[in-house]
Motif scaffolding. Structure first.
Motif, PDB file in Angstrom:
ATOM      1  N   ALA A 268       0.833  -1.204   0.000  1.00  0.00           N
ATOM      2  CA  ALA A 268       0.000   0.000   0.000  1.00  0.00           C
ATOM      3  C   ALA A 268       0.867   1.254   0.000  1.00  0.00           C
ATOM      4  CB  ALA A 268      -0.940   0.004   1.202  1.00  0.00           C
ATOM      5  N   LEU A 269       2.039   1.199   0.646  1.00  0.00           N
ATOM      6  CA  LEU A 269       2.978   2.324   0.559  1.00  0.00           C
ATOM      7  C   LEU A 269       3.430   2.521  -0.875  1.00  0.00           C
ATOM      8  CD1 LEU A 269       5.203   1.643   3.717  1.00  0.00           C
ATOM      9  CD2 LEU A 269       3.594   3.532   3.415  1.00  0.00           C
ATOM     10  N   LEU A 270       3.663   1.411  -1.578  1.00  0.00           N
ATOM     11  CA  LEU A 270       4.024   1.503  -2.994  1.00  0.00           C
ATOM     12  C   LEU A 270       2.871   2.099  -3.801  1.00  0.00           C
ATOM     13  CD1 LEU A 270       5.979   0.784  -5.342  1.00  0.00           C
ATOM     14  CD2 LEU A 270       4.785  -1.413  -5.484  1.00  0.00           C
ATOM     15  N   LEU A 271       1.643   1.726  -3.476  1.00  0.00           N
ATOM     16  CA  LEU A 271       0.488   2.291  -4.176  1.00  0.00           C
ATOM     17  C   LEU A 271       0.419   3.800  -4.004  1.00  0.00           C
ATOM     18  CD1 LEU A 271      -2.446  -0.228  -3.509  1.00  0.00           C
ATOM     19  CD2 LEU A 271      -1.314   0.263  -5.679  1.00  0.00           C
ATOM     20  N   VAL A 272       0.712   4.273  -2.802  1.00  0.00           N
ATOM     21  CA  VAL A 272       0.687   5.722  -2.555  1.00  0.00           C
ATOM     22  C   VAL A 272       1.752   6.408  -3.412  1.00  0.00           C
ATOM     23  CG1 VAL A 272       1.076   7.538  -0.856  1.00  0.00           C
ATOM     24  CG2 VAL A 272      -0.241   5.515  -0.225  1.00  0.00           C
ATOM     25  N   ALA A 273       2.975   5.867  -3.409  1.00  0.00           N
ATOM     26  CA  ALA A 273       4.069   6.494  -4.159  1.00  0.00           C
ATOM     27  C   ALA A 273       3.797   6.467  -5.659  1.00  0.00           C
ATOM     28  CB  ALA A 273       5.389   5.776  -3.849  1.00  0.00           C
ATOM     29  N   THR A 274       3.397   5.315  -6.174  1.00  0.00           N
ATOM     30  CA  THR A 274       3.137   5.223  -7.616  1.00  0.00           C
ATOM     31  C   THR A 274       1.887   6.008  -7.992  1.00  0.00           C
ATOM     32  OG1 THR A 274       1.974   3.115  -7.240  1.00  0.00           O
ATOM     33  CG2 THR A 274       4.299   3.006  -7.886  1.00  0.00           C
TER      34      THR A 274
ATOM     35  N   LEU B 131       0.790   8.806  -6.621  1.00  0.00           N
ATOM     36  CA  LEU B 131       1.137  10.224  -6.702  1.00  0.00           C
ATOM     37  C   LEU B 131       1.915  10.521  -7.981  1.00  0.00           C
ATOM     38  CD1 LEU B 131       2.113  10.985  -2.992  1.00  0.00           C
ATOM     39  CD2 LEU B 131       0.099  11.808  -4.232  1.00  0.00           C
ATOM     40  N   TYR B 132       2.790   9.601  -8.381  1.00  0.00           N
ATOM     41  CA  TYR B 132       3.523   9.794  -9.631  1.00  0.00           C
ATOM     42  C   TYR B 132       2.561   9.818 -10.816  1.00  0.00           C
ATOM     43  CZ  TYR B 132       6.419   8.837 -13.695  1.00  0.00           C
ATOM     44  OH  TYR B 132       6.995   8.902 -14.936  1.00  0.00           O
ATOM     45  N   LEU B 133       1.619   8.875 -10.842  1.00  0.00           N
ATOM     46  CA  LEU B 133       0.682   8.788 -11.972  1.00  0.00           C
ATOM     47  C   LEU B 133      -0.254   9.988 -12.034  1.00  0.00           C
ATOM     48  CD1 LEU B 133      -0.287   5.006 -11.683  1.00  0.00           C
ATOM     49  CD2 LEU B 133       1.196   6.039 -13.412  1.00  0.00           C
ATOM     50  N   SER B 134      -0.606  10.540 -10.885  1.00  0.00           N
ATOM     51  CA  SER B 134      -1.570  11.647 -10.864  1.00  0.00           C
ATOM     52  C   SER B 134      -0.906  13.010 -11.014  1.00  0.00           C
ATOM     53  CB  SER B 134      -2.365  11.612  -9.546  1.00  0.00           C
ATOM     54  OG  SER B 134      -1.506  11.798  -8.433  1.00  0.00           O
ATOM     55  N   TRP B 135       0.434  13.047 -10.978  1.00  0.00           N
ATOM     56  CA  TRP B 135       1.135  14.332 -11.040  1.00  0.00           C
ATOM     57  C   TRP B 135       0.822  15.045 -12.355  1.00  0.00           C
ATOM     58  CZ3 TRP B 135       3.039  16.296  -6.824  1.00  0.00           C
ATOM     59  CH2 TRP B 135       3.821  17.451  -6.901  1.00  0.00           C
TER      60      TRP B 135
ATOM     61  N   HIS C  72     -10.974   8.486  -8.071  1.00  0.00           N
ATOM     62  CA  HIS C  72      -9.883   7.668  -7.531  1.00  0.00           C
ATOM     63  C   HIS C  72      -8.619   8.504  -7.341  1.00  0.00           C
ATOM     64  CE1 HIS C  72      -7.744   3.796  -6.967  1.00  0.00           C
ATOM     65  NE2 HIS C  72      -6.766   4.354  -7.647  1.00  0.00           N
ATOM     66  N   LEU C  73      -8.309   9.316  -8.344  1.00  0.00           N
ATOM     67  CA  LEU C  73      -7.094  10.133  -8.331  1.00  0.00           C
ATOM     68  C   LEU C  73      -7.148  11.198  -7.236  1.00  0.00           C
ATOM     69  CD1 LEU C  73      -5.406  11.551 -11.529  1.00  0.00           C
ATOM     70  CD2 LEU C  73      -5.860  13.039  -9.610  1.00  0.00           C
ATOM     71  N   VAL C  74      -8.252  11.905  -7.159  1.00  0.00           N
ATOM     72  CA  VAL C  74      -8.360  13.024  -6.212  1.00  0.00           C
ATOM     73  C   VAL C  74      -8.417  12.524  -4.770  1.00  0.00           C
ATOM     74  CG1 VAL C  74      -9.832  14.917  -5.444  1.00  0.00           C
ATOM     75  CG2 VAL C  74      -9.396  14.584  -7.887  1.00  0.00           C
TER      76      VAL C  74
ATOM     77  N   LEU D 233      -5.803  11.847   0.523  1.00  0.00           N
ATOM     78  CA  LEU D 233      -5.637  10.931   1.651  1.00  0.00           C
ATOM     79  C   LEU D 233      -4.229  10.386   1.787  1.00  0.00           C
ATOM     80  CD1 LEU D 233      -8.909   8.769   1.468  1.00  0.00           C
ATOM     81  CD2 LEU D 233      -8.419  10.713   2.956  1.00  0.00           C
ATOM     82  N   SER D 234      -3.335  10.720   0.842  1.00  0.00           N
ATOM     83  CA  SER D 234      -2.017  10.079   0.807  1.00  0.00           C
ATOM     84  C   SER D 234      -1.227  10.266   2.104  1.00  0.00           C
ATOM     85  CB  SER D 234      -1.212  10.593  -0.389  1.00  0.00           C
ATOM     86  OG  SER D 234      -1.065  12.001  -0.337  1.00  0.00           O
ATOM     87  N   VAL D 235      -1.191  11.482   2.634  1.00  0.00           N
ATOM     88  CA  VAL D 235      -0.377  11.744   3.829  1.00  0.00           C
ATOM     89  C   VAL D 235      -0.927  11.001   5.037  1.00  0.00           C
ATOM     90  CG1 VAL D 235       0.408  13.495   5.450  1.00  0.00           C
ATOM     91  CG2 VAL D 235       0.440  13.965   3.002  1.00  0.00           C
ATOM     92  N   ILE D 236      -2.229  11.127   5.289  1.00  0.00           N
ATOM     93  CA  ILE D 236      -2.810  10.476   6.463  1.00  0.00           C
ATOM     94  C   ILE D 236      -2.782   8.963   6.299  1.00  0.00           C
ATOM     95  CG2 ILE D 236      -5.203  10.562   5.636  1.00  0.00           C
ATOM     96  CD1 ILE D 236      -6.022  11.104   8.547  1.00  0.00           C
ATOM     97  N   LEU D 237      -2.913   8.488   5.046  1.00  0.00           N
ATOM     98  CA  LEU D 237      -2.853   7.050   4.816  1.00  0.00           C
ATOM     99  C   LEU D 237      -1.463   6.504   5.135  1.00  0.00           C
ATOM    100  CD1 LEU D 237      -4.077   4.417   3.902  1.00  0.00           C
ATOM    101  CD2 LEU D 237      -3.606   5.070   1.525  1.00  0.00           C
TER     102      LEU D 237
END
Length: 472
Positions: free
Chosen positions: A166-172, A174-178, A205-207, A212-216
């Motif tokens: 799930a940490l990888l999901l957050v990082a990837t 954010l990259y995909l949504s940049w 999904h993106l927004v 939620l990325s930081v709190i997640l």
């Protein structure tokens, strides 16, 4: 640095960016395949746990009682609980206030019961088998997938893999949504409610993922601190309170974790791996009145004298060398203030205080977890309950949106997974390589999981065409 199929040369410019984008998308997709079922499970069980721990506790500690003058002596209350359950009292939990019952853990053979007692007349208000609650069931699912014995390790590992990925999901994610290729920062932060079809679900999904990325990440890290590999083997082992700080106090082979009776851990995280002190040495500082019996009434009186008010817990000595333990900590739902956490051990023979550990004595990691765990569990007040339940609901929505996006992109009747295509060439900049290496070293389970997925994608799928088609 690059991962390249035979016979192909590296591409450059926009092609290089697009190739990396598709590779990251593919990693995001495959990580999601494993993580989404766990997101659904952990979010639902998380809501159940928060509800029954903070809103509707099941052992009866929030039942209303009518004050009737002075309360009975605590020993009389304990005797009423023991007589009702037909066993031996091993733990006392003081009432939250004058209008709530006291709880007693009563050992009955190899099992135990939690008995709620009216402190004014000794009447039993509720009698529950320890662990026979919805919260316990949800916690067991949440942490070990209902596995017990030797299999518990594998259940814990499966959850740790999901949290690591799930940490990888957050990082990837954010990259995909940049913002790129005409997409703006607004697209990343504001959902397009006018969109239709897959575009709407993608925007949602993106927004939601961005906000939620930081709190997640916080919730994932605090959850991983309980996990067997990253938590128990690395972080907790480095951050445990050192028993050597207790002056000339003999130590037991048992640790504080021995006071955890069910799947729900109640001992402070920073103390779980710390050895317990032993009784019988004459060590320690002044505690109960010299010459008086060191019994439950004396220990409770000492606790009140030392500033333990409202709800706190008293664990009885275990064995001839055991100690009385007085504690209050927020992860046990004793209070909503983690900085008031305190654990105190009393010699069962002399009544002398052998150890007194508070929040200020914890290591920086111990202090972070003393705050992080009750925050993760929704135990720091109504605002925390609303935050956690809201987060779980939004995570369910993100997961559902991801599945809908995949289903709408998947060709009808394709008979395959329809994963994002694997580029023949994946350019890895030094930054990407260093980020991947750093995450793998910081989170060993994540690193091994990434390596396994990479080998599967590059080696196994390439060698088994039918499998490659089904998963492509």
């Amino acid at each position: 640095m690059s991962i390249q199929s035979p016979g192909l040369a590296p591409a450059g410019g926009q092609g290089r960016i697009n190739t990396l984008y598709f590779a990251v998308w593919r990693w995001h997709f495959y990580a999601g395949l494993y993580v989404i079922p766990f997101v659904l499970l952990l979010s639902i069980t998380g809501i159940v746990m928060v509800w029954f721990s903070a809103i509707a506790p099941e052992y009866g500690e929030r039942l209303p009682v009518m004050p009737q003058g002075a309360a009975l002596a605590v020993q009389a209350q304990a005797d009423a609980a023991a007589a009702h359950a037909g066993g031996t009292v091993t733990q006392y939990i003081a009432p939250y206030g004058a209008e709530n019952p006291a709880l007693f853990r009563v050992a009955v053979g190899d099992a135990a019961r939690i008995v709620a007692v009216n402190p004014y007349d000794g009447a039993v208000l509720r009698d529950t088998a320890e662990g026979d609650t919805w919260e316990e069931l949800a916690d067991h699912l949440h942490g070990e997938l209902m596995q017990t014995g030797a299999a518990k390790v594998w259940g814990d590992l499966a959850v740790e893999i999901a949290a690591s990925l799930a940490l990888l999901l957050v990082a990837t994610g954010l990259y995909l949504s940049w913002p790129r290729n005409g997409r703006t920062l607004r697209d990343m932060l504001v959902p397009d409610l006018a969109a239709r079809g897959r575009a709407f679900w993608k925007s949602l999904h993106l927004v939601l993922g961005t906000w939620l990325s930081v709190i997640l990440v916080f919730f994932l890290l605090s959850g991983l601190s309980w996990a067997g590999v990253w938590g128990g083997t690395f972080v907790q082992a480095w951050s445990t309170f050192p028993a050597e700080k207790w002056d000339a106090v003999p130590l037991s082979d048992a640790t504080h974790a021995s006071m955890n009776h069910t799947a729900i851990a109640t001992v402070p995280w920073a103390l779980e791996q710390t050895p317990m002190p032993e009784s019988g040495s004459g060590a320690g500082s002044a505690g109960t009145a010299p010459g008086a019996a060191v019994d439950l009434s004396a220990v409770v009186a000492l606790a009140r004298e030392l500033g333990f008010d409202a709800r706190f817990q008293v664990n009885f000595p275990q064995g001839e060398s055991g100690v009385w333990t007085i504690s209050r900590d927020s992860m046990s739902n004793d209070s909503t203030d983690p900085t008031s956490d305190r654990t105190l051990h009393v010699d069962q023979y002399s009544g002398r205080i052998l150890a007194d550990v508070g929040f200020a004595d914890y290591s920086p990691a111990g202090k972070a977890m003393a705050v992080g765990i009750p925050l993760h569990m929704g135990l720091m007040g109504l605002w925390n309950v609303v935050l956690n339940i809201g987060l779980c609901v939004l995570l369910l929505l993100i997961a559902v949106a991801g599945v809908v996006m995949w289903w709408m992109r998947r060709p009808a009747g394709a008979g395959r997974l329809a994963a994002p295509p694997r580029p023949e060439l994946v350019p890895l900049t030094k930054g990407v390589a260093l980020i991947g290496l750093g995450l793998g070293m910081a989170f060993p389970v994540l690193g091994l999981s990434l390596l396994a997925v990479l080998l599967f994608d590059l080696v196994v799928l390439g060698a088994v065409p039918p499998l490659k088609r089904a998963l492509s």
